[in-house]
Design an enzyme around this catalytic site. Structure first.
Site, PDB file in Angstrom:
ATOM      1  N   LYS A 101       0.892  -1.160   0.000  1.00 12.75           N
ATOM      2  CA  LYS A 101       0.000   0.000   0.000  1.00 12.75           C
ATOM      3  C   LYS A 101       0.927   1.206   0.000  1.00 12.75           C
ATOM      4  O   LYS A 101       1.609   1.488   0.985  1.00 12.75           O
ATOM      5  CB  LYS A 101      -0.902   0.004   1.229  1.00 12.75           C
ATOM      6  N   GLY A 162      -8.487  10.097   9.546  1.00 13.52           N
ATOM      7  CA  GLY A 162      -8.834  10.354  10.939  1.00 13.52           C
ATOM      8  C   GLY A 162      -9.933  11.387  11.118  1.00 13.52           C
ATOM      9  O   GLY A 162     -10.342  11.673  12.237  1.00 13.52           O
ATOM     10  N   ASN A 210      -9.883   2.333   9.413  1.00 11.91           N
ATOM     11  CA  ASN A 210      -8.992   2.130  10.559  1.00 11.91           C
ATOM     12  C   ASN A 210      -9.473   2.921  11.775  1.00 11.91           C
ATOM     13  O   ASN A 210     -10.009   2.358  12.717  1.00 11.91           O
ATOM     14  CB  ASN A 210      -7.555   2.526  10.178  1.00 11.91           C
ATOM     15  N   THR A 211      -9.325   4.264  11.723  1.00 13.94           N
ATOM     16  CA  THR A 211      -9.632   5.084  12.900  1.00 13.94           C
ATOM     17  C   THR A 211     -11.022   4.803  13.473  1.00 13.94           C
ATOM     18  O   THR A 211     -11.188   4.652  14.684  1.00 13.94           O
ATOM     19  CB  THR A 211      -9.539   6.576  12.541  1.00 13.94           C
TER      20      THR A 211
END
Lengths: 261, 371
Positions: A101, A162, A210-211
């Site tokens: 990635k 985020g 993710n976050t």
């Protein structure tokens, strides 16, 4: 339409990719990955031990079963193409999958990807036989340039990492999807299961989260929620989502005319 | 324009962000502080996750040619001094590596004879294979002097202005190169030009009015955010601790306002790292660890050789810049007394109890090709 996601020569049942940063412990991360049903997991190489010494203080990889998940090393921390290429090579030399990635964000605060360096690094890595999944701004021209170079996907951001703001780049992602010859994975900014569903309903092939999971009060439950949302949205796409119209329409628009004729 | 020029002109204090910061540190109710703390915590989790980066300092030398009223290393102080030799430093590092540290901050007083650029270069080269991330907290240098240190693998630089109040600065720094206020103030920008990836700034609270120091710190951060955009910025707000020389703080930043300032920094700078050292008490550290802090030291020693007793046989006094005959002794003088004496393992365990993952390694030297 096949239900599987095909990236390069591999097929996946899950359309949810997971990140591994920001968790309160490796154990919680492992359980959240399990609950998410994901099959592709990305890990920042800078957090792993690449020396082969099995450093117990950098043992994140021990919590990700390589039999179960495709481990997708990421180049977070790299500021330039040269640094990213070096990290990717090092990971491959350390025995990690030759997938990467590609993340190059010289600005460590907003973590926005550098398009110029990303394209440069992608060219080099594709030539070296890497399967390259580049993280990019939602820039349709850049997405095409990367596909021309031979990347396996493009991963445009929905909104800054985020930020949990969802698919704010919607109009541009729609263009990227309409022109794509490789899977489009919406990465970054996905803050709620509904955002993930929205991305898939737009036509994205997958999302990376993710976050929203790691920082949730209960990451395992949140991972499960994302799994359901992604599965539901994909099922809806395959069932055939109705087109949206900007005016009301009777259920059988011709029936009155036909009856009177 | 460098920050020293911008700051002297005063314009930077009028920016909307700095104005907002100034409002946030005004006297307020407990309810307001609580609200700030909640927001601060949420922002920190969002941008940094449930993690805490851990680091430890290695004091290389407590030799110093500066005379600074508040510092234990001040040349005026008749203290036991030593400069660690390469292998002694390696043994200190080895001790910290075994404890888990993969981020080490190298600290030294200012003394060109004992702590030269070449000495620092050799130290970095020696530690590089052992420690993934090395930062420096040493006397300010020129960009050209920093460059070889970056190339050798130092990825971070820390330089605290101590006080942003020019008059107090003059009063506190009596002799030595540190007297030059602007030279120090522009140091982070020179470090950035040399390629450091992490830059840490801070003010030493206790020398001047905390409100003014905090606002200057915010203005400095904003300037660096705009001008040094490729560096991960960190900010620290150390409060003056007891040290040799017995200097007493002139202005106290109380715990409540300390927390308020920290939360205000987080609210105005959501992506900037906030550092908390062992200067603070365990109770306070535990209370604010989840609120905005992203980087903590633990189990620290602030004297050269403090972890493994290195350099004991060479302890000496230094008079007018000249090392005297070794006198021996228990240990070198520390820069300041720490307040959190808990071991690294204890602090890590406590962080886990608080729901935070201690992160030891988050940098790989391969990125800079310094492996």
């Amino acid at each position: 339409m096949s239900g599987t996601l095909k990236i390069a020569d591999r097929e996946f049942n899950s359309r949810l990719l997971m990140g591994t940063g920001k968790f309160s412990s490796n154990e919680v991360m492992r359980d959240a990955l399990d609950a998410s049903g994901c099959e592709i997991v990305t890990v920042a190489l800078r957090r792993a031990d690449l020396t082969g010494k099995n450093d117990p203080f950098a043992n994140i990889l021990e919590f990700i079963d390589p039999q179960r998940y495709l481990l997708l090393p990421n180049t977070s921390g790299a500021n330039t193409a040269e640094e990213a290429v070096r990290l990717a090579r090092l990971a491959a030399a350390a025995g990690l999958p030759k997938w990467v990635k590609l993340e190059i964000h010289p600005d460590p605060h907003y973590l926005l990807p550098d398009p110029i360096e990303t394209l440069k690094a992608a060219e080099v890595l594709v030539k070296e036989g890497f399967t390259v999944l580049p993280y990019i701004n939602a820039d349709p021209v850049l997405a095409k340039r990367l596909q021309d170079v031979g990347t396996a996907t493009v991963m445009p951001l929905g909104s800054p990492i985020g930020s949990n703001r969802g698919v704010e780049t919607r109009a541009l992602i729609e263009i990227i999807i309409s022109q794509a010859t490789v899977p489009v994975v919406v990465d970054a900014g996905i803050g709620a299961p509904s955002h993930a569903a929205e991305a898939l309903e737009l036509g994205a092939d997958a999302v990376l989260v993710n976050t929203a999971v790691a920082a949730a009060g209960n990451p395992v439950a949140m991972a499960r929620a994302f799994r359901k949302a992604v599965e539901a949205a994909r099922e809806a796409v395959e069932a055939g989502l109705p087109t949206q119209l900007d005016h009301a329409e009777a259920t059988s628009p011709l029936s009155t005319f036909l009856q009177s004729a | 324009m460098t920050f020293s020029e911008t700051y002297a002109a005063g314009e930077c204090l009028k920016s909307p962000l700095v104005q907002r910061f100034a409002r946030l540190i005004e006297p307020c109710s407990d309810a307001t502080i609580q609200r700030m703390a909640r927001e601060s915590s949420a922002l920190t989790r969002r941008h940094f996750g449930k993690t805490m980066r851990l680091f430890a300092p290695i004091y290389l030398s407590n030799e110093c040619i500066n005379s600074c009223s508040y510092c234990g290393f001040s040349r005026e102080n008749a203290i036991l001094r030593v400069t660690l030799e390469l292998e002694e430093t390696a043994r200190e590092a080895d001790h910290l590596v075994k404890e888990g540290y993969r981020n080490i901050l190298l600290v030294a007083g200012e003394h060109p004879k004992f702590v030269s650029g070449d000495y620092l270069l050799r130290t970095i080269e020696r530690l590089r294979p052992m420690v993934p991330s090395l930062s420096l907290e040493v006397a300010p240098m020129e960009t050209e002097e920093y460059a070889p240190l970056v190339k050798a693998g130092a990825d971070g630089l820390v330089v605290y202005q101590e006080t942003y109040h020019a008059e107090t600065y003059r009063e506190m720094h009596l002799t030595g190169p540190k007297k030059d206020y602007a030279w120090r103030l522009d140091c982070p920008e020179r470090a950035y030009a040399a390629g450091f990836r992490r830059i840490g700034i801070g003010a030493l609270f206790g020398l001047w009015k905390w409100q003014e120091e905090a606002i200057a710190l915010a203005a400095h951060l904003e300037h660096l955010q705009k001008n040094c955009w490729k560096s991960q910025l960190t900010v620290s707000m150390p409060r003056l601790r007891p040290a040799a020389g017995e200097f007493q703080p002139r202005y106290i930043l109380p715990d409540r306002e300390f927390i308020q300032v920290m939360c205000a920094l987080r609210l105005c700078f959501p992506h900037v790292g906030i550092v908390l050292s062992t200067r603070e008490m365990p109770e306070l550290r535990d209370a604010i660890a989840p609120l905005g802090v992203t980087m903590m030291s633990a189990g620290s020693h602030t004297e050269p050789g403090g972890y493994t007793g290195q350099g004991k046989d060479k302890l000496h006094q230094t008079v007018r810049g000249k090392a005297q005959e070794p006198t021996g002794g228990e240990r070198a003088e520390e820069q300041f007394a720490i307040s959190d004496a808990r071991s690294t393992a204890e602090v890590a365990a406590r962080l886990r109890e608080l729901g935070l993952e201690p992160v030891w390694k988050d940098w790989d030297p391969a990125i800079l090709n310094a492996a």
